[in-house]
Design a protein around this motif. Structure first.
Motif, PDB file in Angstrom:
ATOM      1  N   THR A  14     -19.724  39.915  -4.691  1.00 23.41           N
ATOM      2  CA  THR A  14     -20.700  40.975  -4.412  1.00 23.41           C
ATOM      3  C   THR A  14     -22.038  40.760  -5.120  1.00 23.41           C
ATOM      4  O   THR A  14     -23.042  41.368  -4.743  1.00 23.41           O
ATOM      5  CB  THR A  14     -20.129  42.346  -4.810  1.00 23.41           C
ATOM      6  OG1 THR A  14     -19.705  42.288  -6.189  1.00 23.41           O
ATOM      7  CG2 THR A  14     -18.938  42.710  -3.943  1.00 23.41           C
ATOM      8  N   HIS A  15     -22.064  39.886  -6.133  1.00 21.84           N
ATOM      9  CA  HIS A  15     -23.318  39.643  -6.853  1.00 21.84           C
ATOM     10  C   HIS A  15     -24.396  39.029  -5.959  1.00 21.84           C
ATOM     11  O   HIS A  15     -25.580  39.075  -6.285  1.00 21.84           O
ATOM     12  CB  HIS A  15     -23.062  38.704  -8.042  1.00 21.84           C
ATOM     13  CG  HIS A  15     -22.566  37.344  -7.637  1.00 21.84           C
ATOM     14  ND1 HIS A  15     -21.225  37.099  -7.394  1.00 21.84           N
ATOM     15  CD2 HIS A  15     -23.216  36.176  -7.392  1.00 21.84           C
ATOM     16  CE1 HIS A  15     -21.073  35.824  -7.037  1.00 21.84           C
ATOM     17  NE2 HIS A  15     -22.267  35.252  -7.032  1.00 21.84           N
ATOM     18  N   ALA A  16     -23.970  38.466  -4.809  1.00 16.15           N
ATOM     19  CA  ALA A  16     -24.921  37.783  -3.921  1.00 16.15           C
ATOM     20  C   ALA A  16     -25.704  38.752  -3.041  1.00 16.15           C
ATOM     21  O   ALA A  16     -26.578  38.327  -2.285  1.00 16.15           O
ATOM     22  CB  ALA A  16     -24.179  36.785  -3.030  1.00 16.15           C
ATOM     23  N   HIS A  17     -25.438  40.037  -3.159  1.00 17.03           N
ATOM     24  CA  HIS A  17     -26.021  40.983  -2.202  1.00 17.03           C
ATOM     25  C   HIS A  17     -27.543  41.097  -2.317  1.00 17.03           C
ATOM     26  O   HIS A  17     -28.226  41.348  -1.325  1.00 17.03           O
ATOM     27  CB  HIS A  17     -25.373  42.365  -2.343  1.00 17.03           C
ATOM     28  CG  HIS A  17     -25.886  43.180  -3.478  1.00 17.03           C
ATOM     29  ND1 HIS A  17     -25.437  43.011  -4.769  1.00 17.03           N
ATOM     30  CD2 HIS A  17     -26.822  44.166  -3.521  1.00 17.03           C
ATOM     31  CE1 HIS A  17     -26.061  43.876  -5.553  1.00 17.03           C
ATOM     32  NE2 HIS A  17     -26.907  44.572  -4.826  1.00 17.03           N
ATOM     33  N   ARG A  18     -28.096  40.884  -3.501  1.00 17.88           N
ATOM     34  CA  ARG A  18     -29.548  41.007  -3.645  1.00 17.88           C
ATOM     35  C   ARG A  18     -30.269  39.916  -2.849  1.00 17.88           C
ATOM     36  O   ARG A  18     -31.247  40.183  -2.162  1.00 17.88           O
ATOM     37  CB  ARG A  18     -29.947  40.921  -5.122  1.00 17.88           C
ATOM     38  CG  ARG A  18     -29.558  42.115  -5.955  1.00 17.88           C
ATOM     39  CD  ARG A  18     -30.283  43.383  -5.558  1.00 17.88           C
ATOM     40  NE  ARG A  18     -31.733  43.311  -5.769  1.00 17.88           N
ATOM     41  CZ  ARG A  18     -32.585  44.276  -5.437  1.00 17.88           C
ATOM     42  NH1 ARG A  18     -32.134  45.377  -4.852  1.00 17.88           N
ATOM     43  NH2 ARG A  18     -33.880  44.147  -5.676  1.00 17.88           N
ATOM     44  N   GLN A  19     -29.769  38.691  -2.968  1.00 12.95           N
ATOM     45  CA  GLN A  19     -30.405  37.579  -2.248  1.00 12.95           C
ATOM     46  C   GLN A  19     -30.236  37.745  -0.748  1.00 12.95           C
ATOM     47  O   GLN A  19     -31.179  37.538   0.026  1.00 12.95           O
ATOM     48  CB  GLN A  19     -29.799  36.258  -2.731  1.00 12.95           C
ATOM     49  CG  GLN A  19     -30.438  35.016  -2.108  1.00 12.95           C
ATOM     50  CD  GLN A  19     -29.716  34.556  -0.854  1.00 12.95           C
ATOM     51  OE1 GLN A  19     -28.513  34.765  -0.693  1.00 12.95           O
ATOM     52  NE2 GLN A  19     -30.450  33.933   0.043  1.00 12.95           N
ATOM     53  N   ARG A  20     -29.060  38.145  -0.298  1.00 13.37           N
ATOM     54  CA  ARG A  20     -28.798  38.253   1.137  1.00 13.37           C
ATOM     55  C   ARG A  20     -29.499  39.456   1.781  1.00 13.37           C
ATOM     56  O   ARG A  20     -29.649  39.494   2.995  1.00 13.37           O
ATOM     57  CB  ARG A  20     -27.294  38.332   1.393  1.00 13.37           C
ATOM     58  CG  ARG A  20     -26.576  37.017   1.160  1.00 13.37           C
ATOM     59  CD  ARG A  20     -25.254  36.969   1.866  1.00 13.37           C
ATOM     60  NE  ARG A  20     -24.619  35.671   1.753  1.00 13.37           N
ATOM     61  CZ  ARG A  20     -23.530  35.326   2.415  1.00 13.37           C
ATOM     62  NH1 ARG A  20     -22.956  36.190   3.235  1.00 13.37           N
ATOM     63  NH2 ARG A  20     -23.008  34.129   2.266  1.00 13.37           N
TER      64      ARG A  20
END
Length: 215
Positions: free
Chosen positions: A143-149
């Motif tokens: 879930t940490h990837a949500h900012r980039q995506r």
């Protein structure tokens, strides 16, 4: 009488040709709205949900163009999507005034990215809105990837409506995180949550047709 017809077409993309299908309302002379759809990282434009959405849109009077692009690199997919958008704008037999960009999973990321690029580089009328089916906000359990995506979503202008259709148990789109992203977006947003739906929008115990009817 059928409410639409389908026509296979080829879209020039550099030295390649992309396979695509135009789903055209029977009363084509009255068509003013078009929707572009593409698939996720796997599959192609014949993914059942995309076909169902395209045919439903055409039955209600909108032109729908869905296409296949197999590349897994997002910038490549965005360039392919732009070629399809440009092709659609050359179709003089339709009086298209509004174009919506959409897709499923990775295809919806490409749609959002192109919508942002076009509105930053051209007039606000280039894209009327964005449709995101199973937006992949993050990889499973990452879930940490949500900012980039979600960067392109947050970069969409306030005059561009966005529709999300997501399952409540999608392991690539945590509900709380998407709701946080929506609050950060300038664009007006509607979210349709499919209760019990996963990333493929399938719901255990329900037929695929009943799920498609709900959408």
């Amino acid at each position: 009488m059928d409410k639409f017809c389908e026509e296979k077409v080829k879209v020039q993309f550099g030295v390649k040709l992309l396979d695509a299908v135009l789903c055209v309302p029977t009363q084509a002379g009255d068509v003013h709205t078009a929707v572009v759809l593409t698939h996720g990282a796997g599959g192609d434009m014949n993914f059942k949900h995309l076909v169902s959405v395209a045919q439903a849109l055409a039955s209600s009077g909108s032109l729908c163009l869905r296409f296949t692009c197999k590349g897994l690199n997002l910038p490549y997919r965005v360039r392919a999507y732009k070629a399809v958008w440009e092709y659609l704008n050359t179709l003089e037999k339709f009086s298209i005034r509004h174009i919506f960009l959409g897709g499923r999973s990775m295809g919806s990321r490409a749609a959002a990215a192109l919508a942002r690029q076009l509105t930053e580089a051209a007039s606000a009328e280039a894209v009327a809105g964005v449709i995101c089916l199973s937006f992949p906000l993050h990889p499973p359990r990452q879930t940490h990837a949500h900012r980039q995506r979600s960067e392109d979503l947050r970069g969409l202008p306030e005059e561009m409506p966005v529709l999300f259709v997501s399952g409540t148990v999608d392991d690539m789109c945590d509900r709380a995180l998407l709701e946080t992203v929506v609050k950060d977006m300038k664009a007006p947003v509607d979210v349709l949550w499919l209760e019990g739906g996963g990333h493929g929008l399938a719901v255990r115990g329900r037929s695929e047709d009943s799920v498609l009817d709900e959408k």
